[in-house]
Design a protein around this motif. Structure first.
Motif, PDB file in Angstrom:
ATOM      1  N   GLU A 129      65.614 110.493  19.998  1.00 56.44           N
ATOM      2  CA  GLU A 129      66.450 109.740  19.613  1.00 56.44           C
ATOM      3  C   GLU A 129      66.612 108.294  19.694  1.00 56.44           C
ATOM      4  N   LEU A 130      66.836 108.737  18.340  1.00 59.16           N
ATOM      5  CA  LEU A 130      66.975 106.781  17.747  1.00 59.16           C
ATOM      6  C   LEU A 130      67.411 105.984  19.039  1.00 59.16           C
ATOM      7  N   ALA A 131      68.793 106.299  19.254  1.00 60.29           N
ATOM      8  CA  ALA A 131      69.675 105.651  19.376  1.00 60.29           C
ATOM      9  C   ALA A 131      68.988 105.252  20.993  1.00 60.29           C
ATOM     10  N   HIS A 132      68.235 106.541  21.677  1.00 63.90           N
ATOM     11  CA  HIS A 132      68.135 106.608  23.334  1.00 63.90           C
ATOM     12  C   HIS A 132      67.001 105.328  23.420  1.00 63.90           C
ATOM     13  N   LEU A 133      66.128 105.805  22.463  1.00 62.45           N
ATOM     14  CA  LEU A 133      64.958 105.204  22.161  1.00 62.45           C
ATOM     15  C   LEU A 133      65.774 103.418  22.626  1.00 62.45           C
ATOM     16  N   ASP A 134      66.167 103.344  21.353  1.00 58.98           N
ATOM     17  CA  ASP A 134      66.799 101.600  21.618  1.00 58.98           C
ATOM     18  C   ASP A 134      66.833 101.206  22.592  1.00 58.98           C
ATOM     19  N   GLU A 135      67.850 101.425  23.392  1.00 53.84           N
ATOM     20  CA  GLU A 135      68.726 101.654  24.514  1.00 53.84           C
ATOM     21  C   GLU A 135      67.679 101.515  25.963  1.00 53.84           C
ATOM     22  N   SER A 136      66.769 102.351  25.306  1.00 55.95           N
ATOM     23  CA  SER A 136      65.640 101.753  27.367  1.00 55.95           C
ATOM     24  C   SER A 136      65.076 101.158  26.833  1.00 55.95           C
ATOM     25  N   ALA A 169      68.250 109.932  14.858  1.00 53.14           N
ATOM     26  CA  ALA A 169      66.877 110.471  14.168  1.00 53.14           C
ATOM     27  C   ALA A 169      66.579 110.898  15.463  1.00 53.14           C
ATOM     28  N   VAL A 170      65.178 111.885  15.342  1.00 52.57           N
ATOM     29  CA  VAL A 170      64.284 112.165  16.818  1.00 52.57           C
ATOM     30  C   VAL A 170      62.910 111.404  16.519  1.00 52.57           C
ATOM     31  N   LYS A 205      59.791 107.202  32.294  1.00 50.80           N
ATOM     32  CA  LYS A 205      60.491 107.589  33.003  1.00 50.80           C
ATOM     33  C   LYS A 205      62.185 107.318  32.645  1.00 50.80           C
ATOM     34  N   LEU A 206      62.930 106.521  31.633  1.00 49.81           N
ATOM     35  CA  LEU A 206      64.066 106.014  30.913  1.00 49.81           C
ATOM     36  C   LEU A 206      64.644 106.990  30.287  1.00 49.81           C
TER      37      LEU A 206
END
Length: 114
Positions: free
Chosen positions: A14-21, A70-71, A111-112
């Motif tokens: 997901e965009l939010a997780h990718l941005d954060e990672s 968004a994925v 890993k993240l």
């Protein structure tokens, strides 16, 4: 230079997780539009007085980048030397210390996201 065998190609997030990672590792989401985004990490070669950018290309497979849900799927990953004033050069050799740092950051990103 395209970086192969990272294990990231095809991974989704997901965009939010990718941005954060990505942000935790120093990447910045620079270029983006509704269906694709590029994450860049600036790497400096002080000995050679050059800047390199590790670039992760993504494409939305569900939704648009307006939504944090968004994925995105990771596509190609490459590294290039910055050229004046706003270009990138992908053909010249990349110093080994820069490649080592890039490889480590990509492993950390994997890993993240796993």
């Amino acid at each position: 230079m395209i970086i192969e065998n990272t294990g990231l190609n095809g991974m989704t997030s997901e965009l939010a997780h990718l941005d954060e990672s990505a942000e935790r590792l120093g990447f910045v989401r620079w270029q983006w539009e509704y269906y694709r985004a590029t994450y860049d990490l600036k790497l400096e070669d002080r000995a050679g007085k050059a800047e390199y950018f590790l670039r992760v290309n993504t494409r939305a497979v569900e939704g648009k980048l307006e939504s944090p849900y968004a994925v995105l799927a990771i596509e190609s990953i490459y590294i290039g030397r910055a050229t004046f004033p706003h270009g990138m050069e992908y053909e010249s050799p990349v110093p080994q210390p820069i490649l080592n740092t890039a490889t480590q950051r990509l492993q950390d990103l994997k890993k993240l996201l796993s």
